[in-house]
Design an enzyme around this catalytic site. Sequence first.
Site, short mmCIF file in Angstrom:
data_model
loop_
_atom_site.label_atom_id
_atom_site.label_comp_id
_atom_site.label_asym_id
_atom_site.label_seq_id
_atom_site.Cartn_x
_atom_site.Cartn_y
_atom_site.Cartn_z
N GLU A 191 0.83 -1.20 0.00
CA GLU A 191 0.00 0.00 0.00
C GLU A 191 0.86 1.25 0.00
OE1 GLU A 191 -3.98 -0.83 2.41
OE2 GLU A 191 -2.19 -1.29 3.59
N TYR B 38 -18.17 24.61 -1.95
CA TYR B 38 -17.84 23.19 -2.08
C TYR B 38 -16.45 22.97 -2.65
CZ TYR B 38 -22.97 23.00 -1.86
OH TYR B 38 -24.28 23.18 -1.51
N GLU C 9 -8.51 5.41 9.90
CA GLU C 9 -9.10 6.10 11.05
C GLU C 9 -8.35 7.40 11.32
OE1 GLU C 9 -8.34 2.90 10.80
OE2 GLU C 9 -9.70 1.65 11.99
N LYS D 188 -11.76 2.30 1.15
CA LYS D 188 -10.67 1.70 0.39
C LYS D 188 -11.26 0.59 -0.48
CE LYS D 188 -6.69 0.88 2.55
NZ LYS D 188 -5.71 0.50 3.59
#
Length: 128
Positions: A27, A59, A79, A105
Amino acid sequence: MSDFQDRDRIFLEGLAFYGYHGVMLEENKLGQRFRIDLELGIDMTDASRTDDVASTIHYGNVYNMVKEAFEEKRFKLIEALGYHIIVRLLGEFDRLDWVRIRVRKPEAPLPIVAGEAAIEMLRTRDQI
Protein backbone atom coordinates in the site's frame (compact mmCIF):
# COMPACT_ATOMS: atom_id res chain seq x y z
CA MET A 1 -25.90 12.46 18.56
CA SER A 2 -29.13 11.32 16.93
CA ASP A 3 -30.36 14.92 16.70
CA PHE A 4 -27.80 15.55 13.93
CA GLN A 5 -30.18 13.89 11.47
CA ASP A 6 -32.63 16.78 11.86
CA ARG A 7 -30.12 19.54 11.12
CA ASP A 8 -28.91 21.19 7.92
CA ARG A 9 -26.19 19.30 6.08
CA ILE A 10 -24.04 19.57 2.99
CA PHE A 11 -23.12 16.28 1.31
CA LEU A 12 -20.03 15.69 -0.81
CA GLU A 13 -19.85 12.06 -1.84
CA GLY A 14 -17.45 9.94 -3.82
CA LEU A 15 -14.47 12.30 -3.71
CA ALA A 16 -11.73 10.27 -5.38
CA PHE A 17 -8.06 10.29 -4.49
CA TYR A 18 -5.00 8.14 -5.08
CA GLY A 19 -2.75 7.73 -2.07
CA TYR A 20 -0.22 5.70 -0.15
CA HIS A 21 -1.99 5.20 3.16
CA GLY A 22 -2.01 1.78 4.78
CA VAL A 23 -0.24 -0.73 6.97
CA MET A 24 0.93 -3.10 4.25
CA LEU A 25 4.20 -2.43 2.43
CA GLU A 26 2.44 -2.76 -0.94
CA GLU A 27 0.00 0.00 0.00
CA ASN A 28 2.85 2.35 0.84
CA LYS A 29 4.81 1.47 -2.29
CA LEU A 30 2.13 1.07 -4.98
CA GLY A 31 -0.67 3.15 -3.54
CA GLN A 32 -4.37 2.68 -4.16
CA ARG A 33 -7.64 4.46 -4.79
CA PHE A 34 -9.63 6.00 -1.94
CA ARG A 35 -13.14 7.43 -1.85
CA ILE A 36 -14.24 9.99 0.72
CA ASP A 37 -17.82 10.91 1.59
CA LEU A 38 -18.57 13.97 3.72
CA GLU A 39 -21.54 15.27 5.63
CA LEU A 40 -20.99 18.80 6.86
CA GLY A 41 -23.22 20.22 9.57
CA ILE A 42 -23.88 23.89 8.90
CA ASP A 43 -26.79 26.22 9.58
CA MET A 44 -28.09 27.14 6.12
CA THR A 45 -30.61 29.73 7.27
CA ASP A 46 -28.66 32.78 6.04
CA ALA A 47 -27.59 31.13 2.78
CA SER A 48 -31.14 30.07 1.95
CA ARG A 49 -32.48 33.57 2.62
CA THR A 50 -29.74 35.60 0.92
CA ASP A 51 -28.62 33.30 -1.93
CA ASP A 52 -25.08 34.47 -1.10
CA VAL A 53 -22.18 32.01 -1.22
CA ALA A 54 -20.48 33.98 1.57
CA SER A 55 -23.25 32.71 3.88
CA THR A 56 -22.28 29.08 3.39
CA ILE A 57 -19.20 27.03 2.51
CA HIS A 58 -17.96 26.86 -1.07
CA TYR A 59 -17.84 23.19 -2.08
CA GLY A 60 -14.71 23.73 -4.15
CA ASN A 61 -12.89 25.07 -1.09
CA VAL A 62 -13.97 22.00 0.88
CA TYR A 63 -12.64 19.69 -1.83
CA ASN A 64 -9.34 21.57 -1.96
CA MET A 65 -8.94 21.32 1.83
CA VAL A 66 -9.70 17.58 1.80
CA LYS A 67 -7.21 17.03 -1.05
CA GLU A 68 -4.53 18.97 0.79
CA ALA A 69 -5.13 17.08 4.05
CA PHE A 70 -5.21 13.74 2.20
CA GLU A 71 -1.88 14.37 0.47
CA GLU A 72 0.14 16.17 3.15
CA LYS A 73 0.91 13.14 5.30
CA ARG A 74 0.87 9.34 5.01
CA PHE A 75 -1.16 7.38 7.53
CA LYS A 76 -1.15 3.69 8.40
CA LEU A 77 -4.79 3.77 9.47
CA ILE A 78 -7.73 5.24 7.60
CA GLU A 79 -9.10 6.10 11.05
CA ALA A 80 -6.18 8.51 11.53
CA LEU A 81 -6.59 9.86 8.00
CA GLY A 82 -10.30 10.51 8.57
CA TYR A 83 -9.65 12.29 11.87
CA HIS A 84 -6.92 14.41 10.29
CA ILE A 85 -9.30 15.56 7.56
CA ILE A 86 -12.00 16.38 10.13
CA VAL A 87 -9.57 18.47 12.18
CA ARG A 88 -8.44 20.37 9.09
CA LEU A 89 -12.02 21.05 7.96
CA LEU A 90 -13.21 22.27 11.35
CA GLY A 91 -10.08 24.41 11.66
CA GLU A 92 -10.58 26.01 8.25
CA PHE A 93 -14.33 26.59 8.14
CA ASP A 94 -15.77 28.45 11.14
CA ARG A 95 -19.34 27.89 9.95
CA LEU A 96 -19.07 24.11 10.37
CA ASP A 97 -20.68 22.66 13.49
CA TRP A 98 -19.76 19.03 12.87
CA VAL A 99 -18.31 16.72 10.24
CA ARG A 100 -19.14 13.13 9.39
CA ILE A 101 -16.60 11.42 7.15
CA ARG A 102 -16.47 8.03 5.51
CA VAL A 103 -13.09 6.94 4.15
CA ARG A 104 -13.37 3.98 1.79
CA LYS A 105 -10.67 1.70 0.39
CA PRO A 106 -12.23 -0.10 -2.58
CA GLU A 107 -9.06 -2.11 -3.18
CA ALA A 108 -8.05 -2.93 0.39
CA PRO A 109 -5.65 -5.89 0.49
CA LEU A 110 -8.26 -8.25 1.90
CA PRO A 111 -9.56 -11.56 0.53
CA ILE A 112 -12.98 -10.11 -0.37
CA VAL A 113 -14.60 -10.73 -3.73
CA ALA A 114 -16.63 -7.53 -3.77
CA GLY A 115 -16.96 -4.63 -1.41
CA GLU A 116 -14.55 -2.36 0.36
CA ALA A 117 -13.03 -1.54 3.71
CA ALA A 118 -14.28 1.71 5.21
CA ILE A 119 -14.52 3.76 8.38
CA GLU A 120 -17.01 6.41 9.39
CA MET A 121 -16.49 9.09 12.04
CA LEU A 122 -18.61 11.93 13.36
CA ARG A 123 -16.99 14.74 15.33
CA THR A 124 -18.16 18.09 16.64
CA ARG A 125 -15.87 21.00 17.39
CA ASP A 126 -15.63 20.11 21.06
CA GLN A 127 -14.50 16.56 20.20
CA ILE A 128 -11.28 17.49 18.38
